[in-house]
Design an enzyme around this catalytic site. Sequence first.
Site, PDB file in Angstrom:
ATOM      1  N   LEU A   1      19.020  33.310  25.998  1.00 23.32           N
ATOM      2  CA  LEU A   1      19.012  33.413  24.537  1.00 23.32           C
ATOM      3  C   LEU A   1      19.372  32.092  23.866  1.00 23.32           C
ATOM      4  CD1 LEU A   1      18.736  35.161  22.002  1.00 23.32           C
ATOM      5  CD2 LEU A   1      21.154  35.781  22.269  1.00 23.32           C
ATOM      6  N   ALA A   2      20.511  31.510  24.224  1.00 22.32           N
ATOM      7  CA  ALA A   2      20.948  30.275  23.578  1.00 22.32           C
ATOM      8  C   ALA A   2      19.943  29.154  23.809  1.00 22.32           C
ATOM      9  CB  ALA A   2      22.326  29.868  24.092  1.00 22.32           C
ATOM     10  N   ASP A   3      19.445  29.044  25.038  1.00 21.39           N
ATOM     11  CA  ASP A   3      18.452  28.017  25.332  1.00 21.39           C
ATOM     12  C   ASP A   3      17.189  28.215  24.510  1.00 21.39           C
ATOM     13  OD1 ASP A   3      19.010  26.070  27.710  1.00 21.39           O
ATOM     14  OD2 ASP A   3      19.961  27.939  28.296  1.00 21.39           O
ATOM     15  N   SER A   4      16.737  29.447  24.398  1.00 19.35           N
ATOM     16  CA  SER A   4      15.497  29.711  23.678  1.00 19.35           C
ATOM     17  C   SER A   4      15.640  29.400  22.193  1.00 19.35           C
ATOM     18  CB  SER A   4      15.072  31.168  23.885  1.00 19.35           C
ATOM     19  OG  SER A   4      14.807  31.423  25.244  1.00 19.35           O
TER      20      SER A   4
ATOM     21  N   GLY B   1      15.599  25.717  21.897  1.00 16.56           N
ATOM     22  CA  GLY B   1      14.269  25.172  22.103  1.00 16.56           C
ATOM     23  C   GLY B   1      13.402  25.291  20.863  1.00 16.56           C
TER      24      GLY B   1
END
Length: 396
Positions: A165-168, A171
């Site tokens: 979630l945090a990465d997406s 991004g």
Amino acid sequence: MGPLHGVRVLDASTILAGPLACQLLGDFGADVIKIEHPTAGDGMRGHGPSKDGVPIWWKEISRNKRTLGLSLSKEDGADIFRALAAQADVIVENFRPGTLERWGVGPDVLHAINPGLIIVRVTGFGQTGPYASRAGFGTLAEAMSGFAHLTGQPEGPPTLPAFGLADSIAGIAASSAVSMALYAREKNGGTGQVIDLNLLNPIMTAVGPGPSVFQQTGVIGERHGNRSTNNAPRNTYRTSDDHWVAISTSAQAIAERVMHLVGHPEVIAEPWFAAGHSRAEHADELDEMVGSWIGARTRDEVVDAFADAGAAIAPIYTAKDIVEDPHVRETELLVEVPDDDFGSVLQHNVMWGMSETPGAIRFTGRDRGHDTDEVLEALGLDRETRDLLRSRGAIS
């Protein structure tokens, strides 16, 4: 062709925010060159399920990217990277702070070569501050952002998401930042800049105004399961055929329609029903009324009845449900993409529609080093030189 046709991006990032940002840029026309270690490859190749040894996620996250095996830590590799940077518009990297500088390819060096270069630096905690040197992953951002604290049942532990979630979120934010920087470069005479993006900030913003509320009131939010403190009824409910649905009543008119539908219009006259936050204080009562009505009917019956009533509902889907949903199919939220390994592979379509400059999936993620010769030949490196660099482990 896409709105970013003519923009060249060097994707020197891995797992997951940077690669997703570059996927989005590639989806909308950018020429993305994916740089990965010449022997180990990119860590994303090992993430997620595979079929016959072929990683499925890689096919999507690295679509529309040419692949170049290049070791930035070797002098020869750094030389090639600087040459590529001279012709690039954007570089996306997610090494720990100071790593590019140690290899002789930091922003100062690269901007001396190409003043218009936009350099996106994705890290866990940013380029400065007491945590800058720490290892940073999305899980840590999900923990520190307040997300995990607010997620889960009241009596249960803090809960992490089952996906990046945090990465997406980071991004998607990075792709937006690149668009802003490209626009600023056009307006400001071709000057590039460095974008310092950490994983924590975007998800902290998405979690909401908890810090502001605490600063002003001293109140710390707590877990409420699938309920909301802002409105009710809002929860997940089991149907008679053992499916689950979710409803939302953020709008007052929707809340009233729901209570008419489930046979309890009398509750609408209660003074507390007139505002979402006060309805939330009566969640037990409202959930009993709604849950008992839903529990006596099948999922299809419930969804159809809510739709006819103009109330907000959605079935809780598995991946199978998503693939089979008629709206998903008709609007092409998922599309079949030709692929050398699978014949075709179902992927998420480009993230938004644009009437004049639409994005497109031109090809799926490629094998490691698939385009090394093509990219380096365009730089003027002949076959003999490329073979020498391969023997030194600088390229693949």
